[in-house]
Design a protein around this motif. Sequence first.
Motif, PDB file in Angstrom:
ATOM      1  N   LEU A 104      60.339  26.661  40.232  1.00 22.69           N
ATOM      2  CA  LEU A 104      58.800  27.233  40.090  1.00 22.69           C
ATOM      3  C   LEU A 104      58.311  27.258  41.740  1.00 22.69           C
ATOM      4  N   LYS A 105      57.339  28.298  41.442  1.00 24.77           N
ATOM      5  CA  LYS A 105      56.808  28.564  42.892  1.00 24.77           C
ATOM      6  C   LYS A 105      55.395  28.561  42.548  1.00 24.77           C
ATOM      7  N   LEU A 106      54.589  28.018  43.650  1.00 26.69           N
ATOM      8  CA  LEU A 106      53.146  28.104  43.471  1.00 26.69           C
ATOM      9  C   LEU A 106      52.560  29.366  43.292  1.00 26.69           C
ATOM     10  N   THR A 107      53.238  30.506  43.802  1.00 26.13           N
ATOM     11  CA  THR A 107      53.030  32.085  43.720  1.00 26.13           C
ATOM     12  C   THR A 107      53.210  32.489  42.439  1.00 26.13           C
ATOM     13  N   ASP A 108      54.106  31.956  41.649  1.00 24.26           N
ATOM     14  CA  ASP A 108      54.398  32.451  40.138  1.00 24.26           C
ATOM     15  C   ASP A 108      53.354  32.521  39.643  1.00 24.26           C
ATOM     16  N   THR A 165      47.955  32.302  38.989  1.00 23.85           N
ATOM     17  CA  THR A 165      48.926  31.632  39.900  1.00 23.85           C
ATOM     18  C   THR A 165      49.400  30.295  39.535  1.00 23.85           C
ATOM     19  N   ILE A 166      50.457  29.588  39.547  1.00 24.15           N
ATOM     20  CA  ILE A 166      50.840  28.348  39.214  1.00 24.15           C
ATOM     21  C   ILE A 166      49.976  27.296  40.279  1.00 24.15           C
ATOM     22  N   GLU A 167      49.558  27.541  41.444  1.00 25.45           N
ATOM     23  CA  GLU A 167      48.837  26.923  42.167  1.00 25.45           C
ATOM     24  C   GLU A 167      47.182  26.888  41.429  1.00 25.45           C
ATOM     25  N   ASP A 168      46.880  27.971  41.139  1.00 25.00           N
ATOM     26  CA  ASP A 168      45.610  27.861  40.652  1.00 25.00           C
ATOM     27  C   ASP A 168      45.245  26.906  39.212  1.00 25.00           C
ATOM     28  N   LEU A 169      46.496  27.122  38.390  1.00 22.48           N
ATOM     29  CA  LEU A 169      46.624  26.177  37.238  1.00 22.48           C
ATOM     30  C   LEU A 169      46.529  24.772  37.665  1.00 22.48           C
ATOM     31  N   LEU A 170      47.462  24.482  38.696  1.00 18.77           N
ATOM     32  CA  LEU A 170      47.555  22.991  39.037  1.00 18.77           C
ATOM     33  C   LEU A 170      46.214  22.657  39.567  1.00 18.77           C
ATOM     34  N   ARG A 171      45.308  23.333  40.239  1.00 15.78           N
ATOM     35  CA  ARG A 171      44.034  22.906  40.747  1.00 15.78           C
ATOM     36  C   ARG A 171      43.228  22.830  39.546  1.00 15.78           C
ATOM     37  N   GLY A 172      43.308  23.936  38.619  1.00 14.01           N
ATOM     38  CA  GLY A 172      42.570  23.735  37.460  1.00 14.01           C
ATOM     39  C   GLY A 172      42.713  22.571  36.549  1.00 14.01           C
ATOM     40  N   ILE A 173      44.154  22.135  36.599  1.00 12.33           N
ATOM     41  CA  ILE A 173      44.116  20.846  35.694  1.00 12.33           C
ATOM     42  C   ILE A 173      43.798  19.513  36.596  1.00 12.33           C
TER      43      ILE A 173
END
Length: 384
Positions: A79-83, A112-120
């Motif tokens: 998985l990548k942060l940019t996915d 993006t996965i990074e935005d989802l992670l920050r949103g969580i």
Amino acid sequence: MNLKSGLLGIVIALFSLSGAARAAAPDPPAIDGHSYGLMDYQSGEIIAGQNIDAHVPPASITKVMTVYVAFDMIKQGRLKLTDTALVSQKAWAEGKDSSESRMFLTLGSRVTIEDLLRGIIIVSGNDASVALAEHIAGSEDAFAQIMNQYAQKLGMTNTHFVDASGMPNDQHYTSAHDLLILAHALIQNFPDDYKYFSEHEFKYGIEHPQQNRNGLLFKDPTVDGIKTGHTEAAGYCLLASAKRDGRRLISVVMGGQSWAYREQANQELLNYGFRNFDTASVLGAAAPVQSMRVYKGADNEVGVGTLDPVYLALPAGEKSQLQVQPQISGKLIAPLTAGQKVGEATILLAGKPLKTVPLVALKDVPAGGFWHRLVDQIKLWLGM
């Protein structure tokens, strides 16, 4: 799953200090909740707790495991942060018509996965949790199975997940102890990614940014995580961590009566731990417990000890009373390899045992030449 090998070794040397050691520290603060726990990070020891293994609903603290799975898949290169993940109908609708926390995702958008992670992590978005779970596993149910696999590998024996967000369900539970194990693994295995947990705010899809639900981040500059949770069944919960003067403690309070109280209770636990306990380091490659005669080797002696320091949580000021008693299994005969077990050491505090650890050779000792081996064999026969 490619979980860090050292993790399972540290999962964990969790044990309470002996009665003799604990007597030197004052009692922990009285906490009004279902359960609580306080862990010294370096040693992995629990230094305070109540009902620590009781099953409790984790509410949104569940999302720490959701994030943990994603971090590990990023580490593995799966998985990548940019996915980007597609926001499904289910993800978009999660919490839309209730007071549940959300990131305010748009139906059919890609995030993006990074935005989802920050949103969580920062705003505790249920919609973000579902979107991430579906992207990784295809469905939230399948993702919950992966969460349970990780929990089992981490040694979380009182935990079972059924979703990625922590919605009320009798089959969705954990314990204060298990959450400390999870937090320890999170910080140890993903030190660079852990930074997200200290971010104060995040804005996505709305005009103004949302603040991190963890109010301790705004009150105590030494606190750098981790996650809040709340449902009617769970009460107000908080898993927190702070680092002061090079020491880290992790605290958790489950089932508090208000958001303000969960912060107060965790602050009291952290202050208690930092004020009344020290983290002591003994042994390690630079501090052999003794040198041992080696027979038939290119070297005649080898230091024995532990390759890594052994950490202990001790009542403040007690470090000077530590002693190490080695017990060597027998005569050492080359070849030896660094890390090869040669005995055990008992660590004592004020003469009373705290912990027993394996003793190993601290360096390789290859076999010596033919004549040296022959002479040493004769010495062994003669008991020399």
